[in-house]
Design a protein around this motif. Sequence first.
Motif, short mmCIF file in Angstrom:
data_model
loop_
_atom_site.label_atom_id
_atom_site.label_comp_id
_atom_site.label_asym_id
_atom_site.label_seq_id
_atom_site.Cartn_x
_atom_site.Cartn_y
_atom_site.Cartn_z
N LEU A 262 -0.60 -1.99 2.85
CA LEU A 262 -1.83 -0.89 3.89
C LEU A 262 -2.76 -0.05 2.62
CD1 LEU A 262 -0.04 0.71 7.05
CD2 LEU A 262 -1.71 -0.47 7.35
N ARG A 263 -2.10 -0.09 1.54
CA ARG A 263 -2.23 0.21 0.15
C ARG A 263 -3.62 -0.23 0.18
NH1 ARG A 263 3.08 2.48 -2.53
NH2 ARG A 263 3.16 4.46 -1.34
N ALA A 264 -3.26 -1.56 -0.19
CA ALA A 264 -4.75 -2.79 -0.60
C ALA A 264 -5.63 -3.08 0.18
CB ALA A 264 -3.73 -3.68 -0.65
N GLN A 265 -4.98 -2.44 1.40
CA GLN A 265 -6.31 -2.85 2.32
C GLN A 265 -7.29 -1.11 2.28
OE1 GLN A 265 -4.68 -2.46 6.66
NE2 GLN A 265 -3.78 -5.46 6.24
N LYS A 266 -6.71 0.17 2.16
CA LYS A 266 -7.03 0.84 1.60
C LYS A 266 -8.09 0.97 0.96
CE LYS A 266 -5.70 4.65 0.04
NZ LYS A 266 -5.39 5.87 0.28
N SER A 267 -7.76 0.40 -0.73
CA SER A 267 -8.40 0.18 -1.50
C SER A 267 -9.51 -0.62 -1.62
CB SER A 267 -7.15 -0.26 -2.45
OG SER A 267 -6.48 0.37 -2.69
N SER A 268 -9.43 -1.46 -0.48
CA SER A 268 -10.47 -3.42 -0.09
C SER A 268 -11.76 -2.12 0.11
CB SER A 268 -9.78 -4.18 0.85
OG SER A 268 -11.18 -5.31 -0.03
N LEU A 269 -10.76 -1.36 1.76
CA LEU A 269 -12.43 -0.95 2.15
C LEU A 269 -13.19 0.09 1.04
CD1 LEU A 269 -10.68 -0.20 5.43
CD2 LEU A 269 -12.37 -1.91 5.48
N LEU A 270 -12.56 0.87 0.33
CA LEU A 270 -13.10 1.48 -0.36
C LEU A 270 -13.52 0.79 -1.44
CD1 LEU A 270 -10.44 4.16 0.07
CD2 LEU A 270 -13.06 4.84 0.48
N GLY A 271 -13.36 -0.41 -1.76
CA GLY A 271 -13.95 -0.91 -2.86
C GLY A 271 -13.70 -1.22 -4.17
N PHE A 272 -12.35 -1.36 -4.31
CA PHE A 272 -11.61 -1.70 -5.41
C PHE A 272 -10.59 -2.39 -5.49
CE2 PHE A 272 -12.03 3.65 -5.25
CZ PHE A 272 -12.32 3.18 -6.36
N ARG A 273 -11.35 -3.27 -6.68
CA ARG A 273 -9.81 -4.69 -6.88
C ARG A 273 -8.62 -4.60 -6.06
NH1 ARG A 273 -7.04 -7.34 -10.71
NH2 ARG A 273 -7.05 -5.38 -11.89
N THR A 274 -7.86 -3.74 -6.47
CA THR A 274 -6.42 -3.28 -6.17
C THR A 274 -5.61 -2.33 -6.27
OG1 THR A 274 -6.00 -3.20 -8.38
CG2 THR A 274 -5.62 -5.79 -7.97
N HIS A 275 -5.22 -1.66 -5.68
CA HIS A 275 -4.54 -0.45 -5.12
C HIS A 275 -4.20 0.82 -6.31
CE1 HIS A 275 -2.78 3.04 -2.93
NE2 HIS A 275 -1.87 3.19 -3.89
N ALA A 276 -3.74 -0.03 -7.65
CA ALA A 276 -3.60 0.53 -8.45
C ALA A 276 -4.45 0.90 -9.38
CB ALA A 276 -2.72 -0.56 -9.87
N ASP A 277 -6.03 0.44 -9.75
CA ASP A 277 -7.02 0.79 -9.75
C ASP A 277 -7.65 1.92 -8.66
OD1 ASP A 277 -8.02 -1.15 -11.83
OD2 ASP A 277 -7.80 -2.89 -10.31
N TYR A 278 -7.31 1.36 -7.50
CA TYR A 278 -8.09 3.49 -6.59
C TYR A 278 -7.55 4.03 -7.36
CZ TYR A 278 -8.00 6.32 -3.38
OH TYR A 278 -7.64 7.33 -2.38
N VAL A 279 -5.97 4.36 -7.88
CA VAL A 279 -5.08 5.36 -7.78
C VAL A 279 -5.73 6.23 -9.69
CG1 VAL A 279 -2.91 6.16 -8.67
CG2 VAL A 279 -3.44 5.17 -6.29
N LEU A 280 -6.00 4.73 -9.93
CA LEU A 280 -5.85 5.01 -11.93
C LEU A 280 -7.20 5.11 -11.70
CD1 LEU A 280 -3.60 2.48 -12.85
CD2 LEU A 280 -3.01 4.52 -13.21
N GLU A 281 -8.32 5.39 -10.56
CA GLU A 281 -9.20 6.29 -11.31
C GLU A 281 -9.61 7.49 -11.97
OE1 GLU A 281 -14.05 6.35 -9.19
OE2 GLU A 281 -11.95 6.58 -8.31
#
Length: 538
Positions: A262-281
Amino acid sequence: MKPPAACAGAALDTAAPCPVVNYLRWDLSAQQIGELTTELMEQTKRVYDRVGSQKLEDVSYESTLKALADVEVSYTVQRNILDFPQHVSPSKAIRTASTEADKKLSEFDVEMSMRQDVYQRVVWLQDKVQKDSLRPEARRYLERLIKLGRRNGLHLPEETQEKIKGIKKKLSLLCIDFNKNLNEDTTSLPFTREELGGLPEDFLNSLEKTDNEKFKVTLKYPHYFPLLKKCHVPETRRKVEAAFNCRCKEENSAILKELVTLRAQKSSLLGFRTHADYVLEMSMAKTSQAVASFLDELAEKLKPLGEQERAVILELKKAECEARGLDFDGRINAWDMRYYMNQVEETRYRVDQNLLKEYFPTQAVTRGLLGMSQHHKTGSAIPEELLEKLIRSRQANTGLFNLRQIVLAKVDQALHTRMAADPAEEYARLCQEVLGVPATPGTNMPATFGHLAGGYDAQYYGYLWSEVYSMDMFHTRFKREGVLSGKVGMDYRSCILRPGGSEDASVMLKHFLGRDPKQDAFLLSKGLQVEGAEPLAC
């Protein structure tokens, strides 16, 4: 290089200090928790409704930005009071009520974070307000609200927003269930007095007994850690370590798999390559590549120290096996680690943990650590000799301890950068490659790793990151220029404390150090040699 004058010479603020108030409540009943939860949501929603219903021409700093900042502070304090008892209360009814409060409030959090009407008013304020009219903190908070809105997908089509909202609600409930499973685990193992050899009498006296008079050892920390450190019966340690790392294995493995997906799906919808990249932004590191480089570089430098420490542990194990008439298997097992690390402290550094704890009775600890520590019987202060041994022991097992932290951080990063990563397999691989100590077959440590579902997803590396840079700050400025230096203290206040959340951490750190941060001080503090660096004074 000295810190820039703009940082060091800024004028002092004249704001009055805030009074210190303890808001924690220990007397709430299950019914009160439920009632206060409803009341908190209603009060908070009223503020959001007022902000979101404003005419655009009425939007102002006071009516929008300050209103949201104030309610965020009060809401956070009250929320913590309500969801904290699930972790500590001895009453199951209160723990259950607190868990239910957490679930309701988590769903409420999602609803409020997805308020399109509020987001529009914040965007309008950013366009309308003169940036120079806002204090740096207010300007930063406004920018943060805009960024959080985009990170929640409020700039995306309504259909996508609904998908993101649904995922966020599922994630909240799964995280709560993951940790609830661990908190409510009641597994216990029965042992005879002989099977608990090496454990102090006061520990044994604290244990409940089974119907056939065996000692009942649970998998809670106050039982698990003392047993792994002091019990000299390998088979007992093996059973307890294996059981500890199999807690909630089936249910939490399934939850963890769904969380990662689910974390990967949400991050993808928001335009991030991975969940880690989403969080670390939003962090100082910014990207998963920066974290990977940090961990790889640190692991490479710590591995030689880890090898030395494993050799010492093997020597201790061989000697003990010969003394106790046990077979020596020539390797370090997962259930050996804490036991022999404790042996290193006691034999190489002469730190007697049982003697040390006599100076930390509950009353002294709750009054205030160290300055008020005294022997629980004689009232005498900790002897200087014991303190000196304790200080010298800071370097005991630092290689293995920090390599294990790297293992956990790398598992966390792997799960949130590679969809196909299997938690148990990844943990076992990294234990062997980085730590040099194999995971116990059949266990699944990640299914017991509460941080993965407790707000640390893709962020466990932060423990090491913060220690590396705090060590750099301390030894570069405080140690060299004087711990009580007024100039260093003022620079710390001006460069770090005063800006607070109004600047990026990397900018504040560079201002205070007068250069880019380095790992040298951290590595030297662990007893490692660093080319071109001066040894650290104790």
